[in-house]
Motif scaffolding. Structure first.
Motif, PDB file in Angstrom:
ATOM      1  N   SER A 239      29.342 -16.251 -28.259  1.00 46.29           N
ATOM      2  CA  SER A 239      28.810 -17.456 -28.769  1.00 46.29           C
ATOM      3  C   SER A 239      28.560 -18.168 -27.158  1.00 46.29           C
ATOM      4  N   THR A 240      28.576 -17.355 -25.733  1.00 44.34           N
ATOM      5  CA  THR A 240      29.332 -17.661 -24.643  1.00 44.34           C
ATOM      6  C   THR A 240      28.751 -16.684 -24.298  1.00 44.34           C
ATOM      7  N   SER A 241      26.682 -17.433 -23.584  1.00 44.16           N
ATOM      8  CA  SER A 241      26.268 -15.514 -22.851  1.00 44.16           C
ATOM      9  C   SER A 241      26.419 -15.938 -21.590  1.00 44.16           C
ATOM     10  N   LEU A 242      26.189 -15.046 -21.505  1.00 43.61           N
ATOM     11  CA  LEU A 242      25.926 -14.952 -19.621  1.00 43.61           C
ATOM     12  C   LEU A 242      24.388 -15.379 -19.422  1.00 43.61           C
ATOM     13  N   SER A 243      23.478 -15.787 -19.230  1.00 38.10           N
ATOM     14  CA  SER A 243      22.975 -16.612 -18.876  1.00 38.10           C
ATOM     15  C   SER A 243      23.256 -18.357 -18.872  1.00 38.10           C
ATOM     16  N   SER A 244      24.271 -18.400 -18.923  1.00 34.99           N
ATOM     17  CA  SER A 244      25.509 -19.659 -18.647  1.00 34.99           C
ATOM     18  C   SER A 244      25.781 -19.494 -17.205  1.00 34.99           C
ATOM     19  N   ILE A 245      25.872 -18.204 -17.015  1.00 37.08           N
ATOM     20  CA  ILE A 245      26.391 -18.191 -15.783  1.00 37.08           C
ATOM     21  C   ILE A 245      25.265 -18.941 -14.480  1.00 37.08           C
ATOM     22  N   PRO A 246      25.128 -19.620 -13.709  1.00 37.55           N
ATOM     23  CA  PRO A 246      24.267 -20.430 -12.897  1.00 37.55           C
ATOM     24  C   PRO A 246      24.070 -19.822 -11.391  1.00 37.55           C
ATOM     25  N   GLN A 247      22.914 -19.404 -11.262  1.00 39.49           N
ATOM     26  CA  GLN A 247      22.098 -18.593  -9.581  1.00 39.49           C
ATOM     27  C   GLN A 247      23.358 -19.462  -8.641  1.00 39.49           C
ATOM     28  N   GLY A 248      23.438 -18.434  -7.812  1.00 38.75           N
ATOM     29  CA  GLY A 248      23.918 -18.868  -6.947  1.00 38.75           C
ATOM     30  C   GLY A 248      25.314 -18.852  -6.635  1.00 38.75           C
ATOM     31  N   LEU A 249      26.217 -18.928  -7.573  1.00 34.78           N
ATOM     32  CA  LEU A 249      27.499 -18.334  -7.620  1.00 34.78           C
ATOM     33  C   LEU A 249      27.885 -16.968  -6.978  1.00 34.78           C
ATOM     34  N   THR A 250      28.881 -17.198  -6.279  1.00 35.01           N
ATOM     35  CA  THR A 250      29.772 -16.252  -5.627  1.00 35.01           C
ATOM     36  C   THR A 250      30.203 -14.867  -6.221  1.00 35.01           C
ATOM     37  N   PRO A 251      30.899 -13.923  -5.768  1.00 38.97           N
ATOM     38  CA  PRO A 251      31.667 -12.832  -7.484  1.00 38.97           C
ATOM     39  C   PRO A 251      33.254 -13.651  -7.029  1.00 38.97           C
ATOM     40  N   ARG A 252      33.404 -14.192  -6.246  1.00 40.59           N
ATOM     41  CA  ARG A 252      34.992 -15.242  -6.069  1.00 40.59           C
ATOM     42  C   ARG A 252      34.296 -16.094  -6.794  1.00 40.59           C
ATOM     43  N   GLU A 253      33.628 -17.011  -6.846  1.00 38.39           N
ATOM     44  CA  GLU A 253      32.873 -18.074  -7.277  1.00 38.39           C
ATOM     45  C   GLU A 253      33.564 -18.159  -8.834  1.00 38.39           C
ATOM     46  N   GLN A 255      35.107 -15.861 -10.000  1.00 40.07           N
ATOM     47  CA  GLN A 255      36.359 -15.605 -10.888  1.00 40.07           C
ATOM     48  C   GLN A 255      37.239 -16.501 -10.607  1.00 40.07           C
ATOM     49  N   VAL A 256      36.784 -17.458  -9.444  1.00 35.19           N
ATOM     50  CA  VAL A 256      37.606 -18.937  -9.698  1.00 35.19           C
ATOM     51  C   VAL A 256      37.330 -19.866 -10.881  1.00 35.19           C
ATOM     52  N   ALA A 257      35.996 -19.782 -11.591  1.00 35.80           N
ATOM     53  CA  ALA A 257      35.273 -20.601 -11.895  1.00 35.80           C
ATOM     54  C   ALA A 257      36.588 -20.236 -13.495  1.00 35.80           C
ATOM     55  N   GLU A 258      36.414 -18.616 -13.861  1.00 31.97           N
ATOM     56  CA  GLU A 258      36.716 -18.117 -14.961  1.00 31.97           C
ATOM     57  C   GLU A 258      38.231 -18.909 -14.943  1.00 31.97           C
ATOM     58  N   HIS A 259      39.541 -18.528 -13.764  1.00 27.42           N
ATOM     59  CA  HIS A 259      40.391 -19.250 -13.777  1.00 27.42           C
ATOM     60  C   HIS A 259      40.710 -20.866 -14.192  1.00 27.42           C
ATOM     61  N   ILE A 260      39.761 -21.498 -13.625  1.00 31.37           N
ATOM     62  CA  ILE A 260      39.804 -23.133 -13.657  1.00 31.37           C
ATOM     63  C   ILE A 260      39.479 -23.599 -15.036  1.00 31.37           C
ATOM     64  N   ARG A 261      38.341 -22.897 -16.107  1.00 34.28           N
ATOM     65  CA  ARG A 261      37.778 -22.854 -17.265  1.00 34.28           C
ATOM     66  C   ARG A 261      39.279 -22.408 -17.930  1.00 34.28           C
ATOM     67  N   ARG A 262      40.391 -21.446 -17.483  1.00 36.43           N
ATOM     68  CA  ARG A 262      41.287 -21.367 -18.106  1.00 36.43           C
ATOM     69  C   ARG A 262      42.292 -22.445 -18.186  1.00 36.43           C
ATOM     70  N   GLY A 263      42.380 -23.062 -17.019  1.00 35.03           N
ATOM     71  CA  GLY A 263      43.387 -23.897 -17.385  1.00 35.03           C
ATOM     72  C   GLY A 263      44.122 -23.978 -16.556  1.00 35.03           C
ATOM     73  N   ARG A 264      44.058 -22.842 -15.179  1.00 38.38           N
ATOM     74  CA  ARG A 264      45.010 -22.443 -13.860  1.00 38.38           C
ATOM     75  C   ARG A 264      44.778 -23.457 -12.701  1.00 38.38           C
ATOM     76  N   THR A 265      45.657 -23.761 -12.354  1.00 37.97           N
ATOM     77  CA  THR A 265      45.993 -24.593 -11.442  1.00 37.97           C
ATOM     78  C   THR A 265      45.590 -23.670  -9.735  1.00 37.97           C
ATOM     79  N   SER A 266      45.568 -24.638  -8.840  1.00 35.66           N
ATOM     80  CA  SER A 266      44.920 -24.186  -7.433  1.00 35.66           C
ATOM     81  C   SER A 266      45.573 -22.569  -6.995  1.00 35.66           C
ATOM     82  N   LYS A 267      47.582 -22.958  -6.989  1.00 35.66           N
ATOM     83  CA  LYS A 267      48.364 -22.542  -6.538  1.00 35.66           C
ATOM     84  C   LYS A 267      48.140 -21.267  -7.398  1.00 35.66           C
TER      85      LYS A 267
END
Length: 309
Positions: A239-253, A255-267
């Motif tokens: 339902s969600t393809s790996l091709s949806s991950i934009p090019q140019g994002l670092t591994p840490r970005e 990871q952070v994007a996944e946690h933001i998508r799940r609704g987690r705060t910066s803290k």
């Protein structure tokens, strides 16, 4: 008048009487034939048929009617029809003659048809019927009615069985749709977990390996791109393809994007990766820039959810 004339007149009258007698005999024979024909039709009819006079008493009853009502024909002739077979409704309440559609026919001169009522048998049991009461006119006056009826027990049983089967099928369909929804949700959850693991665990390591190989002067980047492409093909039906991950994002970005998508705060994200909140905010700003959201009011999490990241 001479004697000869009188004799001729008498002979002529005798011939007329003989002719009248012949015609009367022929009419009586024809009436008998018609009567026999009608009797045969009534006897052969599968429907119940009975006639009523203006008082509501039986004038004739065919065998099918007497059989369905549980009486001998002789027991019904001359007796009040309503009091014998139509005196009570299906719910047990009394049914007055004034409300009876059968009797109404020889009162208002109209045909009355009823799809579902009950007639009562001699033994006190009842059965559902469909009937029609048709008025009889004699010399332009209402003289009674002819009633035809059929036992619709089998039809009602079939209708109930059909309704029960329809209900069973509908209940089975509801259960099946529920199971399919649960299955689809389970499949979606499995796909989401697989994709999350690939984004959070595999891609960062692939990037790190690529950096190590590139620093050693190898061609690791090309091979790792092939691995990324293969993973994308494997998960292309998700339902969600790996091709949806934009090019140019670092591994840490990623990871952070996944946690933001799940609704987690910066803290919360900072605590997960053991980094400062400022570092997480830095990654947030980079994500907005790389995703084209700089200077826009659009929510980062909503954008990531829409992209399927």
């Amino acid at each position: 008048m001479t004697r000869a004339t009188a004799i001729d007149t008498l002979k002529s009258r005798l011939r007329e009487l003989e002719e009248e007698a012949k015609l009367r005999r022929e009419a009586e024979e024809e009436l008998k034939r018609v009567s026999r024909r009608h009797s045969l039709i009534l006897d052969a009819a599968g429907e119940g048929i009975f006639g009523l006079n203006a008082r509501g008493n039986h004038t004739f009853v065919n065998p099918a009617a007497s059989k369905m009502l549980g009486y001998e024909i002789e027991d019904l002739l001359g007796r009040n029809s309503h009091s014998i077979c139509h005196h009570t409704r299906s719910d047990g309440t009394p049914y007055s003659e004034k409300e009876c559609p059968i009797y109404a026919a020889f009162r208002d001169g109209k045909v009355h048809s009823v799809d579902s009522e009950v007639f009562w048998r001699k033994d006190g049991s009842s059965f559902p019927v469909q009937y029609m009461s048709t008025p009889i006119l004699e010399d332009g006056k209402l003289a009674g009615a002819v009633v035809t009826f059929v036992d619709i027990t089998e039809r009602e049983l079939a209708a109930r069985r059909l309704a029960e089967k329809t209900m069973e099928i509908e209940e089975a369909n509801i259960a099946l749709r529920t199971l399919l929804r649960h299955r689809d949700r389970a499949v979606e959850k499995l796909e989401e977990d697989i994709l999350a693991n690939i984004r959070d665990l595999i891609f960062p390591f692939l990037d790190q390996i690529g950096e190590i190989l590139d620093s050693a002067g190898g061609r690791g980047g090309e091979h790792l791109d092939m691995v990324r492409k293969s993973l994308g093909e494997i998960t292309s039906s998700f339902s969600t393809s790996l091709s949806s991950i934009p090019q140019g994002l670092t591994p840490r970005e990623i990871q952070v994007a996944e946690h933001i998508r799940r609704g987690r705060t910066s803290k919360e994200i900072a605590k997960t990766f053991n980094i400062s909140k400022d570092a997480v905010d830095f990654h947030r700003r980079n994500l907005r820039r790389k995703l084209g959201l700089t200077g826009k009011a659009k929510n980062l999490r909503s954008h990531l959810i829409g992209m399927g990241i």
